[in-house]
Design a protein around this motif. Structure first.
Motif, mmCIF file in Angstrom:
data_model
loop_
_atom_site.group_PDB
_atom_site.id
_atom_site.type_symbol
_atom_site.label_atom_id
_atom_site.label_comp_id
_atom_site.label_asym_id
_atom_site.label_seq_id
_atom_site.Cartn_x
_atom_site.Cartn_y
_atom_site.Cartn_z
ATOM 1 N N THR A 226 0.823 -1.206 0.000
ATOM 2 C CA THR A 226 0.000 0.000 0.000
ATOM 3 C C THR A 226 0.861 1.262 0.000
ATOM 4 O O THR A 226 2.002 1.259 0.470
ATOM 5 C CB THR A 226 -0.931 0.027 1.220
ATOM 6 N N SER A 229 2.675 2.786 3.336
ATOM 7 C CA SER A 229 2.366 1.830 4.415
ATOM 8 C C SER A 229 0.958 1.994 4.965
ATOM 9 O O SER A 229 0.721 1.832 6.173
ATOM 10 C CB SER A 229 3.394 1.957 5.554
ATOM 11 N N HIS A 231 -2.814 1.356 6.080
ATOM 12 C CA HIS A 231 -3.581 0.218 6.604
ATOM 13 C C HIS A 231 -4.483 -0.312 5.490
ATOM 14 O O HIS A 231 -5.006 0.466 4.684
ATOM 15 C CB HIS A 231 -4.425 0.688 7.793
ATOM 16 N N SER A 233 -7.488 -1.314 5.463
ATOM 17 C CA SER A 233 -8.925 -1.015 5.490
ATOM 18 C C SER A 233 -9.282 0.296 6.172
ATOM 19 O O SER A 233 -10.358 0.843 5.918
ATOM 20 C CB SER A 233 -9.691 -2.159 6.183
ATOM 21 N N PHE A 237 -4.899 5.992 7.821
ATOM 22 C CA PHE A 237 -4.075 5.274 8.798
ATOM 23 C C PHE A 237 -2.786 4.882 8.087
ATOM 24 O O PHE A 237 -2.669 3.789 7.549
ATOM 25 C CB PHE A 237 -4.801 4.033 9.314
ATOM 26 N N GLN A 238 -1.815 5.827 8.066
ATOM 27 C CA GLN A 238 -0.609 5.588 7.287
ATOM 28 C C GLN A 238 0.450 6.648 7.586
ATOM 29 O O GLN A 238 0.249 7.518 8.428
ATOM 30 C CB GLN A 238 -0.943 5.630 5.797
ATOM 31 N N GLY A 250 -3.184 7.725 12.602
ATOM 32 C CA GLY A 250 -4.125 6.611 12.481
ATOM 33 C C GLY A 250 -5.483 6.928 13.048
ATOM 34 O O GLY A 250 -5.635 7.106 14.255
ATOM 35 N N ALA A 252 -8.361 5.187 13.729
ATOM 36 C CA ALA A 252 -8.964 3.864 13.843
ATOM 37 C C ALA A 252 -10.436 3.941 14.227
ATOM 38 O O ALA A 252 -11.160 2.952 14.088
ATOM 39 C CB ALA A 252 -8.201 3.042 14.875
ATOM 40 N N TYR A 282 -12.919 4.505 2.890
ATOM 41 C CA TYR A 282 -12.224 3.381 2.265
ATOM 42 C C TYR A 282 -12.474 3.386 0.761
ATOM 43 O O TYR A 282 -11.553 3.193 -0.046
ATOM 44 C CB TYR A 282 -12.698 2.070 2.890
#
Length: 402
Positions: A226, A229, A231, A233, A237-238, A250, A252, A282
């Motif tokens: 990705t 880096s 996430h 989903s 968040f990266q 992030g 979450a 997403y």
């Protein structure tokens, strides 16, 4: 100071990284880790690992072997084997990290040793385990990160498959071995019967695929590398570039997203249909990330972090190793420990993260090869000076060079 595992005695035929990494946590918790080192091959290969190595001492070795004791013993010599078997009778476990087919050849499985001590635990940490088509192959962290799919999901999408900067399969495998061994010792003390622990780096690496494996096995999902880096989903968040370096952010939970866009000065993003929910973010992740990157590039990391932290947004700078070791929290948590060494002087290294009660505050340097052979035999087996000399002449501790 009473330490949680101070009544454990473990004979360890360990070497290099994975095996010693597993047992050093047990040693820090008080277990007696007796390194059985083969005099024919210069002992643990980690003693000779560059760049900071000389005459059987190395800083690599120091990092994995504090609070342990060392004994030289030639298990290929009949008298050396006899000494080993006497030690098995007074120990809780035999631990090794050798190729999967070697424990059988060396006769260090439960089936080989149970007549000496019915409660003995025999823990083997190998590359691929004692069974299966790869059991006879040597296994190393690099190979396992490739074989288990880790490299396929590490790095940028347009870059090559990439290994983690740390030997995470080795380290994870060591922790799994330590947990398996302590669990088996508990059961042996309860039931009076020992067992084998067939632990492998391969099993560890596959097991750590966790939810990615579940997604694939049930829905056919194929994980990919990705951008920065990210996430697979959660959005955002990266890693994000700032005006001068990098920061990882992030979101979450929905509340973190709402706080984050407030810090960015764009609270309306939280109300836009394309970014309003985790599912919509997403779906529109490329648009979302592009907008965020443009905003974060306007200030430095040092400017952004206080704003993000004050708002309660999960974030962190992307430190170098030196920066991480200087972090205030690193020092506050007691994660740097010291030992005194005759060659290296004061050796500073990272502490074990395993906590059970009050952590030990005093540590002992890694042992010189065979440093405790005579002392340990006297303590555990009651051997005297004359018997030790006779065993030496018989080659139990290797052939003396003249």
């Amino acid at each position: 100071m009473n330490l949680p595992l101070q009544d454990l005695k473990i004979l360890s035929l360990e070497q290099y990284g994975a095996g010693p990494f597993g047992s050093v946590h047990l040693a820090d918790l008080g277990a007696e880790i007796i390194k059985i080192e083969d005099p024919r091959f210069g002992g643990d290969v980690g003693r000779h690992t560059p760049p900071y190595a000389e005459d059987g001492d190395s800083l690599f070795f120091e990092a994995f072997n504090r609070n342990k004791r060392s004994m030289v013993l030639d298990l290929g010599n009949p008298r050396g084997r006899a000494v080993f078997e006497r030690l098995v009778k007074v120990s809780d476990a035999v631990y090794s990290n050798l190729r999967g087919d070697v424990p059988a050849k060396m006769r260090i499985r439960y089936e080989d040793l149970k007549h000496l001590n019915p409660k003995i635990v025999c823990c083997s940490l190998s590359g691929y385990g004692m069974t299966g088509p790869r059991s006879k192959q040597p296994g190393y962290d690099y190979m396992l990160q490739g074989l288990a799919g880790w490299m396929a999901v590490t790095g940028e999408p347009d870059g090559p498959p990439t290994k983690s900067g740390l030997s995470m399969v080795d380290y994870s495998g060591g922790i799994v071995a330590a947990l398996s061994m302590v669990s088996a010792i508990h059961a042996a003390r309860r039931d009076g019967v020992g067992m084998d622990c067939d632990v492998s780096l391969y099993d560890t690496a596959i097991g750590m695929l966790t939810y990615l494996a579940t997604w694939h096995l049930n829905e056919g999902f194929e994980p990919q590398r990705t951008h920065h880096s990210a996430h697979p989903s959660l959005v955002p968040f990266q890693n994000f570039p700032t005006a001068d370096s990098w920061v990882v952010i992030g979101c979450a939970k929905q509340k973190f997203w709402e706080r984050f866009v407030g810090v960015l000065g764009s609270p309306e993003w939280a109300r836009e249909e394309r970014f309003a929910t985790p599912a919509s973010r997403y779906k529109h992740s490329a648009e979302c990330v592009k907008l965020i990157e443009a905003e974060l590039a306007r200030r430095t990391t040092a400017e952004w972090l206080p704003l993000l932290e004050e708002a309660g947004v999960p974030c962190a700078p992307i430190n170098t190793i030196p920066q991480a070791l200087r972090e205030e929290h690193t020092l506050a948590r007691g994660l740097i420990v010291e030992t005194e060494h005759p060659r290296f002087g004061t050796v500073r290294q990272v502490a074990s993260p395993v906590r059970a009660g009050t952590p030990r505050t005093e540590h002992v340097r890694a042992p010189r090869m065979g440093e405790h052979t005579e002392t340990l035999l006297a303590e555990l087996l009651g051997t005297g000076t004359d018997e030790f000399a006779e065993l030496t002449r018989a080659g139990a501790f290797g052939v003396e060079e003249h």
